[in-house]
Write a protein that holds these residues in place. Structure first.
Motif, PDB file in Angstrom:
ATOM      1  N   LYS A  67       6.232  48.176  77.513  1.00 44.50           N
ATOM      2  CA  LYS A  67       5.129  49.105  77.269  1.00 44.50           C
ATOM      3  C   LYS A  67       4.227  49.154  78.496  1.00 44.50           C
ATOM      4  O   LYS A  67       3.991  48.131  79.152  1.00 44.50           O
ATOM      5  CB  LYS A  67       4.326  48.664  76.041  1.00 44.50           C
ATOM      6  N   THR A  68       3.724  50.329  78.778  1.00 44.29           N
ATOM      7  CA  THR A  68       2.727  50.462  79.835  1.00 44.29           C
ATOM      8  C   THR A  68       1.357  50.168  79.242  1.00 44.29           C
ATOM      9  O   THR A  68       0.930  50.802  78.271  1.00 44.29           O
ATOM     10  CB  THR A  68       2.742  51.886  80.429  1.00 44.29           C
ATOM     11  N   LYS A  70      -2.779  49.808  79.449  1.00 37.64           N
ATOM     12  CA  LYS A  70      -3.953  50.318  80.137  1.00 37.64           C
ATOM     13  C   LYS A  70      -4.996  49.189  80.221  1.00 37.64           C
ATOM     14  O   LYS A  70      -5.435  48.655  79.206  1.00 37.64           O
ATOM     15  CB  LYS A  70      -4.528  51.516  79.388  1.00 37.64           C
ATOM     16  N   ASN A  87      -2.933  51.406  85.004  1.00 37.44           N
ATOM     17  CA  ASN A  87      -1.764  51.081  84.191  1.00 37.44           C
ATOM     18  C   ASN A  87      -0.917  50.020  84.867  1.00 37.44           C
ATOM     19  O   ASN A  87      -0.691  50.065  86.077  1.00 37.44           O
ATOM     20  CB  ASN A  87      -0.913  52.334  83.951  1.00 37.44           C
ATOM     21  N   ALA A  89       2.745  47.419  84.084  1.00 39.04           N
ATOM     22  CA  ALA A  89       3.907  47.203  83.218  1.00 39.04           C
ATOM     23  C   ALA A  89       3.649  45.992  82.330  1.00 39.04           C
ATOM     24  O   ALA A  89       3.128  44.968  82.781  1.00 39.04           O
ATOM     25  CB  ALA A  89       5.149  46.986  84.073  1.00 39.04           C
ATOM     26  N   THR A 141       0.762  41.261  79.289  1.00 39.48           N
ATOM     27  CA  THR A 141       1.297  41.540  80.619  1.00 39.48           C
ATOM     28  C   THR A 141       2.454  40.590  80.894  1.00 39.48           C
ATOM     29  O   THR A 141       2.631  39.576  80.203  1.00 39.48           O
ATOM     30  CB  THR A 141       0.212  41.345  81.691  1.00 39.48           C
TER      31      THR A 141
END
Length: 429
Positions: A67-68, A70, A87, A89, A141
């Motif tokens: 998912k990206t 934010k 953004n 990864a 993350t």
């Protein structure tokens, strides 16, 4: 879906109580005078009580996807030319949590609550024998999951989720407590309401006694012997085990008998108020039966495709066998035979329990119809028992499949002498 914010719990439980009051108030005088309070209290409790939420956390399922993410850019506060977010990864872990109980409780805001936002990505109510579930998501993350700290990634993820989910547990505990308080007083409230309604019917009972005419209602009247709603016991999904049972496709006799009992009671009620139903066509009469069945079985459907053509009533059990029912208006023995054949055409080898419901609308000689049907049963079935003067439970041999099936035949009289009253519905048509 947002949790614990849609409706004040106080208003919800008050509305449940009002619905119960309305049902009791709708009883006729002769019904309340003759009803069994203990049976009615059980019935009303089963219908209006609110099942608390039970979590099956040991069966929680996790899924993992890229998912990206934010992230807020802290430099934006000092330099407005810097983007507010950037953004990176990352990964999303979804927690699928199974539960049982009344899904309405997730919408309620209890009197004791936590000032926080509670929401679910996906929410599913319990259905049939399946538990409900809701999903929560946590973003990470790559660095957070691959750090070299003493705590391993699985432990970190689980510990963070436990800390995040504890407020959900607390809110569920609060709404459950209010549901349990409501349930604990429900039978007493039902008895008080029934008692007050019976007191209002005292004039009816007094006149009956004064005129020396006993109040004698049929034991088949649905408001005299209510059928408690079946509470479904659910457990979270488990790995299926292959079974080798050649008879597992047959629905249980208790289900078949209960369905036929509900249909008989509904048909008996329609006979008592024939003026309401005598103008209805087959489909409309079928819908009245379905409305009653749907209060007891979640998956009762009408006009469901089955093998060939369409059948009037179909109730599937565990996606295996089915109850097949056909509704017909009496037009003579020829059409009666065609209805039997239609039932056979709609059913498969798995559908060993079927029912035919016949309504008389045009023939004033109802006893003559019962005799014709009885003669057919004598000549065409292997054996039978007479449940009521208008209901037979038969063993019928299907020569096309060389199997013996259970066939329930019920005939109801909706004939009305139209010359005795004026029906405004005819003018409206």
């Amino acid at each position: 879906m947002n949790f614990f914010s849609t409706t004040e719990s106080r208003l919800y439980f008050s509305n449940q109580k009002s619905k119960m009051q309305s049902e009791i108030n709708s009883l006729y005088d002769n019904e309340i005078v003759n009803c069994n309070f203990e049976e009615w209290k059980e019935y009303l409790y089963s219908k209006y009580s609110v099942a608390p939420i039970t979590l099956f956390e040991e069966s929680t399922e996790k899924s993992f996807r890229e998912k990206t993410i934010k992230k807020y850019n802290s430099f934006h506060r000092f330099n407005r030319h810097e983007p507010e977010y950037y953004n990176i990864a990352g990964y999303c872990i979804t927690f699928k949590i199974y539960y049982n109980g009344n899904p309405d409780l997730f919408k309620l805001r209890p009197s004791s609550f936590i000032l926080d936002r509670f929401s679910s990505i996906e929410f599913q109510s319990p259905f049939n024998d399946k538990c409900g579930y809701f999903t929560l998501e946590r973003d990470y993350t790559k660095e957070e999951l691959l750090n070299d700290k003493s705590e391993s990634s699985p432990e970190m993820v689980q510990n963070q989720f436990e800390n995040y989910f504890k407020n959900y547990r607390e809110m569920i505990k609060n709404v459950n407590k209010e549901a349990e308080i409501f349930n604990s007083s429900l039978k007493d409230q039902a008895e008080q309401m029934l008692t007050k309604r019976k007191e209002k019917a005292s004039t009816f009972a007094l006149l009956s006694q004064k005129l020396e005419i006993p109040i004698n209602l049929s034991t088949n009247a649905p408001n005299i012997t209510p059928i408690p709603l079946v509470k479904i016991s659910r457990t979270p999904p488990k790995k299926p085990i292959t079974k080798h049972n050649s008879m597992e496709y047959l629905i249980k006799d208790i289900d078949y008998k209960n369905i036929n009992k509900i249909i008989t009671m509904s048909g008996t009620t329609m006979e008592k108020t024939a003026r309401t139903y005598y103008l209805n066509n087959e489909e409309e009469l079928r819908d009245h039966l379905l409305a009653t069945l749907n209060t007891h079985y979640e998956n009762a459907t009408g006009e469901t495709f089955r093998k060939i053509g369409k059948t009037d009533i179909l109730i599937e059990f565990e996606n295996k066998a089915a109850f097949i029912g056909e509704c017909k208006i009496w037009h003579g023995i020829t059409q009666f035979n065609e209805a039997i054949q239609q039932l056979c055409n709609y059913s498969t080898w798995r559908d060993g329990k079927v029912s035919l419901v016949v309504f008389n609308k045009k023939n004033k000689n109802f006893q003559g119809i019962l005799k014709v049907v009885k003669d057919w049963i004598d000549s065409s079935t292997k054996s039978y028992s007479m449940v009521l003067p208008n209901v037979w439970q038969c063993k019928f041999y299907r020569s096309d499949m060389q199997v013996e099936i259970d066939l329930n035949i019920a005939v109801f009289d909706l004939y009305v002498d139209e010359s005795q009253f004026k029906d405004i519905r005819k003018n409206n048509n």
